[in-house]
Design a protein around this motif. Sequence first.
Motif, PDB file in Angstrom:
ATOM      1  N   ALA A  80      32.946  -9.799   9.209  1.00 60.30           N
ATOM      2  CA  ALA A  80      33.721  -9.227  10.311  1.00 60.30           C
ATOM      3  C   ALA A  80      34.123  -7.787  10.031  1.00 60.30           C
ATOM      4  CB  ALA A  80      34.971 -10.080  10.562  1.00 60.30           C
ATOM      5  N   GLU A  81      33.846  -7.299   8.840  1.00 60.10           N
ATOM      6  CA  GLU A  81      34.298  -5.968   8.438  1.00 60.10           C
ATOM      7  C   GLU A  81      33.322  -4.883   8.897  1.00 60.10           C
ATOM      8  OE1 GLU A  81      37.237  -5.630   7.123  1.00 60.10           O
ATOM      9  OE2 GLU A  81      37.489  -7.813   7.056  1.00 60.10           O
ATOM     10  N   ASP A  82      33.865  -3.763   9.357  1.00 59.16           N
ATOM     11  CA  ASP A  82      33.102  -2.543   9.642  1.00 59.16           C
ATOM     12  C   ASP A  82      31.898  -2.810  10.556  1.00 59.16           C
ATOM     13  OD1 ASP A  82      32.511   0.201   9.512  1.00 59.16           O
ATOM     14  OD2 ASP A  82      31.186  -0.083   7.788  1.00 59.16           O
ATOM     15  N   LEU A  83      32.088  -3.590  11.598  1.00 58.18           N
ATOM     16  CA  LEU A  83      30.965  -3.958  12.468  1.00 58.18           C
ATOM     17  C   LEU A  83      30.349  -2.733  13.133  1.00 58.18           C
ATOM     18  CD1 LEU A  83      29.214  -6.087  13.830  1.00 58.18           C
ATOM     19  CD2 LEU A  83      30.982  -6.261  15.606  1.00 58.18           C
ATOM     20  N   LEU A  84      31.183  -1.850  13.685  1.00 58.22           N
ATOM     21  CA  LEU A  84      30.649  -0.666  14.365  1.00 58.22           C
ATOM     22  C   LEU A  84      29.889   0.228  13.394  1.00 58.22           C
ATOM     23  CD1 LEU A  84      33.616   0.248  16.747  1.00 58.22           C
ATOM     24  CD2 LEU A  84      31.500  -0.962  17.291  1.00 58.22           C
ATOM     25  N   GLY A  85      30.417   0.376  12.194  1.00 55.86           N
ATOM     26  CA  GLY A  85      29.720   1.186  11.196  1.00 55.86           C
ATOM     27  C   GLY A  85      28.389   0.580  10.800  1.00 55.86           C
ATOM     28  N   ARG A  86      28.368  -0.738  10.639  1.00 58.44           N
ATOM     29  CA  ARG A  86      27.109  -1.412  10.285  1.00 58.44           C
ATOM     30  C   ARG A  86      26.058  -1.210  11.369  1.00 58.44           C
ATOM     31  NH1 ARG A  86      28.080  -7.556   8.856  1.00 58.44           N
ATOM     32  NH2 ARG A  86      25.824  -7.456   8.378  1.00 58.44           N
ATOM     33  N   ILE A  87      26.457  -1.407  12.605  1.00 60.85           N
ATOM     34  CA  ILE A  87      25.496  -1.253  13.701  1.00 60.85           C
ATOM     35  C   ILE A  87      24.987   0.183  13.774  1.00 60.85           C
ATOM     36  CG2 ILE A  87      25.222  -1.330  16.216  1.00 60.85           C
ATOM     37  CD1 ILE A  87      27.093  -3.731  16.237  1.00 60.85           C
ATOM     38  N   GLY A  88      25.860   1.138  13.475  1.00 62.76           N
ATOM     39  CA  GLY A  88      25.445   2.531  13.490  1.00 62.76           C
ATOM     40  C   GLY A  88      24.446   2.875  12.405  1.00 62.76           C
ATOM     41  N   ARG A  89      24.409   2.067  11.334  1.00 69.56           N
ATOM     42  CA  ARG A  89      23.495   2.335  10.219  1.00 69.56           C
ATOM     43  C   ARG A  89      22.235   1.469  10.252  1.00 69.56           C
ATOM     44  NH1 ARG A  89      28.628   2.278   7.709  1.00 69.56           N
ATOM     45  NH2 ARG A  89      28.310   0.116   7.019  1.00 69.56           N
ATOM     46  N   THR A  90      22.089   0.656  11.269  1.00 67.15           N
ATOM     47  CA  THR A  90      20.987  -0.304  11.279  1.00 67.15           C
ATOM     48  C   THR A  90      19.623   0.360  11.412  1.00 67.15           C
ATOM     49  OG1 THR A  90      21.294  -0.584  13.669  1.00 67.15           O
ATOM     50  CG2 THR A  90      22.311  -2.221  12.213  1.00 67.15           C
ATOM     51  N   LYS A  91      18.598  -0.397  10.976  1.00 65.15           N
ATOM     52  CA  LYS A  91      17.208  -0.025  11.172  1.00 65.15           C
ATOM     53  C   LYS A  91      16.625  -0.923  12.263  1.00 65.15           C
ATOM     54  CE  LYS A  91      15.672  -0.806   7.072  1.00 65.15           C
ATOM     55  NZ  LYS A  91      14.736  -0.864   5.905  1.00 65.15           N
ATOM     56  N   PRO A  92      16.010  -0.337  13.294  1.00 65.88           N
ATOM     57  CA  PRO A  92      15.440  -1.166  14.360  1.00 65.88           C
ATOM     58  C   PRO A  92      14.058  -1.691  13.975  1.00 65.88           C
ATOM     59  CG  PRO A  92      15.166   1.154  14.907  1.00 65.88           C
ATOM     60  CD  PRO A  92      15.928   1.110  13.605  1.00 65.88           C
ATOM     61  N   PHE A  93      13.754  -2.871  14.456  1.00 68.67           N
ATOM     62  CA  PHE A  93      12.428  -3.456  14.285  1.00 68.67           C
ATOM     63  C   PHE A  93      11.975  -3.989  15.641  1.00 68.67           C
ATOM     64  CE2 PHE A  93       9.870  -7.337  13.592  1.00 68.67           C
ATOM     65  CZ  PHE A  93       8.725  -6.717  13.102  1.00 68.67           C
ATOM     66  N   THR A  94      10.796  -3.574  16.076  1.00 68.08           N
ATOM     67  CA  THR A  94      10.290  -3.957  17.391  1.00 68.08           C
ATOM     68  C   THR A  94       9.376  -5.173  17.283  1.00 68.08           C
ATOM     69  OG1 THR A  94      10.423  -1.686  18.208  1.00 68.08           O
ATOM     70  CG2 THR A  94       8.994  -3.196  19.424  1.00 68.08           C
ATOM     71  N   VAL A  95       9.604  -6.135  18.160  1.00 66.35           N
ATOM     72  CA  VAL A  95       8.799  -7.354  18.225  1.00 66.35           C
ATOM     73  C   VAL A  95       8.127  -7.414  19.585  1.00 66.35           C
ATOM     74  CG1 VAL A  95       8.850  -9.879  18.220  1.00 66.35           C
ATOM     75  CG2 VAL A  95      10.338  -8.596  16.673  1.00 66.35           C
TER      76      VAL A  95
END
Length: 257
Positions: A80-95
């Motif tokens: 539950a911690e730093d959710l917005l920060g995590r999403i901002g650092r994510t790598k996208p993968f296309t399926v």
Amino acid sequence: MPDRRLALAASPTEAAQDAERELRRRHDWVPVEEADTIVALGGDGFLLQTLHLMLDRHRILPVFGMNLGTVGFLMNEWSAEDLLGRIGRTKPFTVNPLRMDATTIDGQSFTSPAINEVSLLRETRETAKLEVIVNGRTVLPELICDGILVATPAGSTAYNLSAQGPILPLDSMQLALTPISPFRPRRWRGAILPERTRISFRVLDPVKRPVSAVADQREVRDVATVDIAIDRTNPLTLLFDPEHALDDRITMEQFAF
């Protein structure tokens, strides 16, 4: 990240519902219709349900999944911690999902997407008899088996792996064609085909030996023919923590015992 509009979806399990309550206390959320990203809480099965629901609604958004299920191969770790920060650092993968076009023995037609695999399965104690066609050419005039499946790279570690099919790297642009308990030809163990391949099946003697077709979790019973191809018109985006390294996890599955 202040402009990120998040929608929250959770599976009905107790763990996912508890996590949903925790996140709703911590963040502001919007309905899916107003969101630009979905946070999904659950396991791989719930993630597939979420992706299929978006395809049904013709509103496709990036999905950040957190594992509150069993395996969670396609999910990030729950926190539950730093959710917005995590999403901002994510790598996208296309399926790119598969598209299944099935016709039943009474002439009905059904179309359904599949993110992991399309499988054909015998409905009774009688084995299935199938003609296998690749790009319009019959490659197996008669396959006697419990079933057969076509898996994407993302789905190659799921049912396909349980059926002794190959693990496909995410960037391989290939499909796995894997028989399920083949009886004849006894030594045929499947094929790896280019992603652009169109694969078709014709059920031989479909009344005496009925077969169902399943696109991920959606079943069409008593099929006569099934056509399968990659659908590039509806790409799906999964978001992963940088350390998740989904491609590495899939590679390492080849050495798991």
